[in-house]
Design a protein around this motif. Structure first.
Motif, PDB file in Angstrom:
ATOM      1  N   SER A 105       0.958  -1.023   0.096  1.00  0.00           N
ATOM      2  CA  SER A 105      -0.357   0.184   0.127  1.00  0.00           C
ATOM      3  C   SER A 105       0.553   1.029  -0.104  1.00  0.00           C
ATOM      4  CB  SER A 105      -0.879   0.014   1.216  1.00  0.00           C
ATOM      5  OG  SER A 105      -0.054   0.421   2.738  1.00  0.00           O
ATOM      6  N   ARG A 136      -6.202   5.242  -7.134  1.00  0.00           N
ATOM      7  CA  ARG A 136      -6.601   5.278  -5.604  1.00  0.00           C
ATOM      8  C   ARG A 136      -7.414   4.150  -6.478  1.00  0.00           C
ATOM      9  NH1 ARG A 136     -11.108  10.376  -6.281  1.00  0.00           N
ATOM     10  NH2 ARG A 136      -9.132  10.990  -4.777  1.00  0.00           N
ATOM     11  N   SER A 180      -5.453   1.111  -4.647  1.00  0.00           N
ATOM     12  CA  SER A 180      -5.546   1.545  -3.214  1.00  0.00           C
ATOM     13  C   SER A 180      -6.402   0.874  -2.099  1.00  0.00           C
ATOM     14  CB  SER A 180      -4.532   2.616  -2.910  1.00  0.00           C
ATOM     15  OG  SER A 180      -5.977   4.141  -3.145  1.00  0.00           O
ATOM     16  N   SER A 181      -7.507   1.496  -3.105  1.00  0.00           N
ATOM     17  CA  SER A 181      -9.359   1.711  -1.939  1.00  0.00           C
ATOM     18  C   SER A 181      -9.154   0.052  -2.119  1.00  0.00           C
ATOM     19  CB  SER A 181     -10.503   1.921  -2.875  1.00  0.00           C
ATOM     20  OG  SER A 181     -10.428   1.421  -4.101  1.00  0.00           O
ATOM     21  N   VAL A 189      -7.739  -1.775   0.842  1.00  0.00           N
ATOM     22  CA  VAL A 189      -8.248  -1.212   2.134  1.00  0.00           C
ATOM     23  C   VAL A 189      -8.825  -1.995   2.594  1.00  0.00           C
ATOM     24  CG1 VAL A 189      -9.395   0.375   3.381  1.00  0.00           C
ATOM     25  CG2 VAL A 189      -7.852   1.667   1.578  1.00  0.00           C
ATOM     26  N   SER A 249     -11.772   7.339  -2.685  1.00  0.00           N
ATOM     27  CA  SER A 249     -10.847   7.523  -1.588  1.00  0.00           C
ATOM     28  C   SER A 249     -10.352   6.361  -0.389  1.00  0.00           C
ATOM     29  CB  SER A 249     -11.295   9.036  -1.284  1.00  0.00           C
ATOM     30  OG  SER A 249     -11.637   8.945  -0.504  1.00  0.00           O
ATOM     31  N   LYS A 250      -9.224   6.086  -0.144  1.00  0.00           N
ATOM     32  CA  LYS A 250      -9.140   5.595   1.252  1.00  0.00           C
ATOM     33  C   LYS A 250      -9.726   5.566   1.792  1.00  0.00           C
ATOM     34  CE  LYS A 250      -3.959   3.948   0.615  1.00  0.00           C
ATOM     35  NZ  LYS A 250      -2.589   4.043   1.312  1.00  0.00           N
ATOM     36  N   TRP A 290     -12.466   2.784   3.476  1.00  0.00           N
ATOM     37  CA  TRP A 290     -12.042   2.546   5.448  1.00  0.00           C
ATOM     38  C   TRP A 290     -13.633   2.660   6.177  1.00  0.00           C
ATOM     39  CZ3 TRP A 290      -9.037  -0.768   7.448  1.00  0.00           C
ATOM     40  CH2 TRP A 290      -8.063  -0.959   6.900  1.00  0.00           C
TER      41      TRP A 290
END
Length: 358
Positions: free
Chosen positions: A60, A66, A69-70, A73, A153-154, A158
């Motif tokens: 990560s 994006r 990375s999501s 997550v 987005s991250k 989350w």
């Protein structure tokens, strides 16, 4: 361990008496009740998830994409859930096998049993819901790639993981709040939802099982459509030379997670529905589960444990670096234009800069 008799009035509404403790004493050498199952599964699962978590955190930090990375997550949320699920349940179940403490004396108020039952439901339902969430995110990312609403987005990712945890927590608290109850299960080392035919237990069992089945089916639908879409794009004449290895990597991992969840979870979920519905005509008359039902429930729970063990290995083994060794034609392609090569120059520059799909 001596569990109170289920016919005793004081205990009939609590967490004891659903299985026959005398049968447990007569089958202590039974292979399916061996303490080494729980110990081995727990240690292997904890080590596997810890290793996968380290690899995820390392990956990560290197990503600027994006979408990727999501996705990581969500994967991280899945691995953390599996790790904590094994840690919490094993911390109760493994000591019982070696100490053989008496539940009725150690936990007369059923607080430990309720906690363990809640943990089984919470950490069981979370991976199924997260799998469906990940499949949905990739479905919209692949089929609606140019929509800003599909770019997560991250922080939002989350937040979605937190919502899944919160929903599963509420589901697990239902028996504590009065809908159904958690009871000690064969061979007396763990607690789970009660398969006896009374209204509260029936509703909770069906809610848990049908929600899990729905999550698996939803994952199957989303993943199938996403795979078909990718196959169509990759076989297009204009894009055949530019492979979307990042999309392939994520879909391979998602399909692997879905297959493992289906194999490990569907037998238990179907068994719960089948058992509860079969006992409906005898509502209020059955006070104890048949020994065969108790043993089958234990076997299916053993299968579910493999889901927590195998999930991290899906990410570890099906990473791009590993896939490229097995299938060398998968080469890094940083450009988004491989999926949609016929675009006007200004849109091509914008999409390349934003890297929406990567």
């Amino acid at each position: 361990m001596e569990a109170p008799n289920s016919s005793t009035a004081g205990w009939s509404d609590m967490c004891f008496g659903v299985f026959n403790s005398s049968d447990h004493h007569n089958n202590t050498q039974n292979s399916i009740t061996s303490p080494w199952f729980s110990t081995a599964f727990g240690l292997i699962g904890l080590c596997s998830n810890l290793f996968a978590l380290c690899v995820l955190l390392s990956s990560s930090r290197k990503l600027s994409s994006r979408a990727r990375s999501s996705f990581l997550v969500f994967l991280c949320g899945l691995v953390v859930t599996d790790f904590m699920g094994l840690l919490v349940t094993a911390s109760v179940i493994i000591p019982y096998h070696f100490i053989k403490f008496a539940w009725a004396k150690v936990d007369p108020g059923c607080h430990l049993c309720n906690f363990l039952g809640f943990s089984m439901v919470f950490f069981g339902q979370c991976p199924l819901l997260l799998g469906a969430t990940m499949a949905g995110e990739r479905f919209f990312g692949i089929n609606h790639p140019f929509s800003r609403s599909t770019s997560i987005s991250k922080r939002r990712a989350w937040s979605i993981v937190g919502l899944v945890w919160g929903f599963s927590c509420l589901l697990g608290l239902l028996p504590v709040l009065g809908l159904g109850r958690y009871t000690l299960q064969y061979p007396g080392s763990w607690c789970f939802l009660t398969l006896l035919p009374d209204t509260g237990n029936i509703i909770f069992c069906l809610l848990f099982a049908l929600l899990g089945i729905f999550s698996v089916l939803l994952s199957f639908i989303f993943n199938t459509v996403s795979v078909v879409t990718l196959c169509r794009v990759y076989h297009d004449r204009e894009s055949v030379q530019r492979r979307r290895d990042s999309e392939v990597e994520m879909m391979v991992q998602l399909v692997g997670i879905m297959i493992i969840a289906t194999i490990c979870w569907m037998p238990l979920l179907i068994f719960i529905v089948q058992t509860v519905l079969q006992q409906l005509p005898a509502s209020g008359q059955i006070q104890m589960l048949p020994m065969e039902t108790q043993k089958m429930l234990l076997i299916y729970i053993r299968m579910v444990t493999w889901n927590q063990i195998l999930d991290p290995w899906v990410y570890i083994l099906f990473r791009r670096a590993v896939l490229q060794r097995v299938y060398p034609s998968l080469r890094p392609r940083p450009s988004i234009l491989s999926l949609y090569p016929v675009l006007n120059p200004s849109l091509r520059r914008k999409l390349t800069a934003d890297s929406v799909l990567q």
